[in-house]
Design an enzyme around this catalytic site. Sequence first.
Site, short mmCIF file in Angstrom:
data_model
loop_
_atom_site.label_atom_id
_atom_site.label_comp_id
_atom_site.label_asym_id
_atom_site.label_seq_id
_atom_site.Cartn_x
_atom_site.Cartn_y
_atom_site.Cartn_z
N LEU A 1 66.27 -58.57 -75.39
CA LEU A 1 65.13 -57.03 -76.12
C LEU A 1 65.41 -56.03 -74.93
O LEU A 1 65.88 -54.83 -74.53
CB LEU A 1 64.62 -56.94 -76.90
CG LEU A 1 65.36 -57.17 -78.54
CD1 LEU A 1 66.30 -58.10 -78.71
CD2 LEU A 1 63.70 -56.71 -79.80
N LYS B 1 65.50 -64.50 -61.60
CA LYS B 1 66.63 -63.64 -62.83
C LYS B 1 66.03 -62.62 -63.06
O LYS B 1 67.27 -61.39 -63.47
CB LYS B 1 65.69 -64.21 -64.41
CG LYS B 1 66.11 -66.24 -64.55
CD LYS B 1 65.76 -66.88 -65.56
CE LYS B 1 65.53 -68.09 -65.93
NZ LYS B 1 64.99 -69.15 -67.18
N ASP C 1 53.09 -62.33 -64.69
CA ASP C 1 53.07 -63.61 -65.23
C ASP C 1 51.40 -63.65 -66.23
O ASP C 1 50.71 -63.18 -65.80
CB ASP C 1 52.76 -65.01 -64.89
CG ASP C 1 52.62 -66.10 -65.44
OD1 ASP C 1 52.59 -65.64 -66.66
OD2 ASP C 1 52.41 -67.28 -64.73
N SER D 1 56.49 -56.60 -84.13
CA SER D 1 57.23 -57.15 -85.34
C SER D 1 56.87 -57.47 -86.57
O SER D 1 55.40 -56.92 -87.12
CB SER D 1 57.61 -58.55 -84.68
OG SER D 1 58.00 -59.19 -85.68
N TYR E 1 52.88 -66.91 -83.83
CA TYR E 1 53.50 -65.99 -83.86
C TYR E 1 53.37 -64.74 -84.31
O TYR E 1 52.92 -63.48 -84.06
CB TYR E 1 55.32 -66.20 -83.45
CG TYR E 1 56.39 -65.20 -83.42
CD1 TYR E 1 55.88 -64.36 -81.92
CD2 TYR E 1 56.62 -64.79 -84.16
CE1 TYR E 1 56.55 -63.54 -82.08
CE2 TYR E 1 57.97 -63.56 -83.77
CZ TYR E 1 57.40 -63.60 -82.71
OH TYR E 1 58.91 -62.32 -82.42
N LYS F 1 51.81 -60.61 -83.57
CA LYS F 1 51.97 -59.78 -83.86
C LYS F 1 51.08 -58.96 -84.43
O LYS F 1 51.55 -57.39 -84.14
CB LYS F 1 53.32 -59.58 -84.20
CG LYS F 1 54.49 -60.12 -83.83
CD LYS F 1 54.67 -59.92 -82.21
CE LYS F 1 55.37 -60.65 -81.16
NZ LYS F 1 55.30 -59.38 -79.71
N SER G 1 68.69 -63.77 -79.95
CA SER G 1 68.30 -63.89 -78.35
C SER G 1 67.98 -65.20 -78.78
O SER G 1 67.65 -65.49 -79.14
CB SER G 1 67.22 -62.53 -78.14
OG SER G 1 66.09 -62.49 -77.56
#
Length: 334
Positions: A42, A67, A90, A172, A209, A213, A244
């Site tokens: 995203l 990357k 980081d 989220s 997780y 959020k 993703s």
Amino acid sequence: MSQLWNFISMVWYQLTFKPQPLPDDIRLEGQTAIVTGSNVGLGFEAARELASHGLARLILAVRDPAKGEAAKTKIAREAPECDIQVWSLDQESWDSMATFAERARTELDRVDIVLLNAGLKRLEYTRSPTGHEAHVQTNHLGTALLSLLLAEPLRRTARQTRKPSRLTITASSVAFWAPINDVQKPKGGKGILAWLDDPASFVPGVSHYCLSKLLDIFWTRALAPRFDPKEVIVNTLNPGWCESSFHRADPQSERFSKYLAWSSAQGAYHLTDAAVRHPDSHGAYLSEQRIRPISGFISSAEGQKVQQKLWDETIAVILEECPKANIEEFTKST
């Protein structure tokens, strides 16, 4: 019952809502944007869309510079006029974040858009090099620190341009699935962060997780009143369930993705929408590309207590563990 309703609602909008890209008439000429976690998924798609709307300078803030360079090459093919720079960041290193923010403060003549999107998702307990649980460190503490350290260049730009800069945090809808007892009544008499850092708090799966959020939403709501919306508009958003590599540690999520998930580009439309549109919003939660109500707990009196406690604990951790961070203004009461 509420978690079941949240799940049904998520399935409903995944099946019925079609995310829309930014309208062609939205132009970002002269502006500078910083996007964290922008080498894949995203973040990459959001960075690419911003660049395609005439952005003058794009800072790809990434953990892996190689990357980041690959992402830069792809975006540059579509937006050759944009000055794309890859900066190392980081969020599991206090020094890295402090150095990044100082570079933004001293090297960039303007910062119009900051999109704090970097994050991680793991199903097993992992300790960050800082000593904190990985979700706590990357998704919450890292995001929180950057939101404070990048305040100065955002405000400076707003005063130069005479229009608000934008600070946007990717959250989220899974925040509303989080076990709220872990933040409302941490065990062992511990604070919220100390409890979430404790391996005893970790249930294998996605609960940490989801909790991280939830912390993002609480943080956004605590942060917004500390900014004048005429200078910096602060919001958070739900990008929905998207295909993703972010979900690579969660095979079950990947299995169901083919039935429900949007593409990474469609998910990124939510990020750019929140970062560029909705000029009258501030401290808002956006989902399906519009301002949406939050859960009753977050806005309740108990939720307000948790929000203040999280703010105080987060500021205390940053002051103790990142002495390079100049956040004195944020230690004062609103």
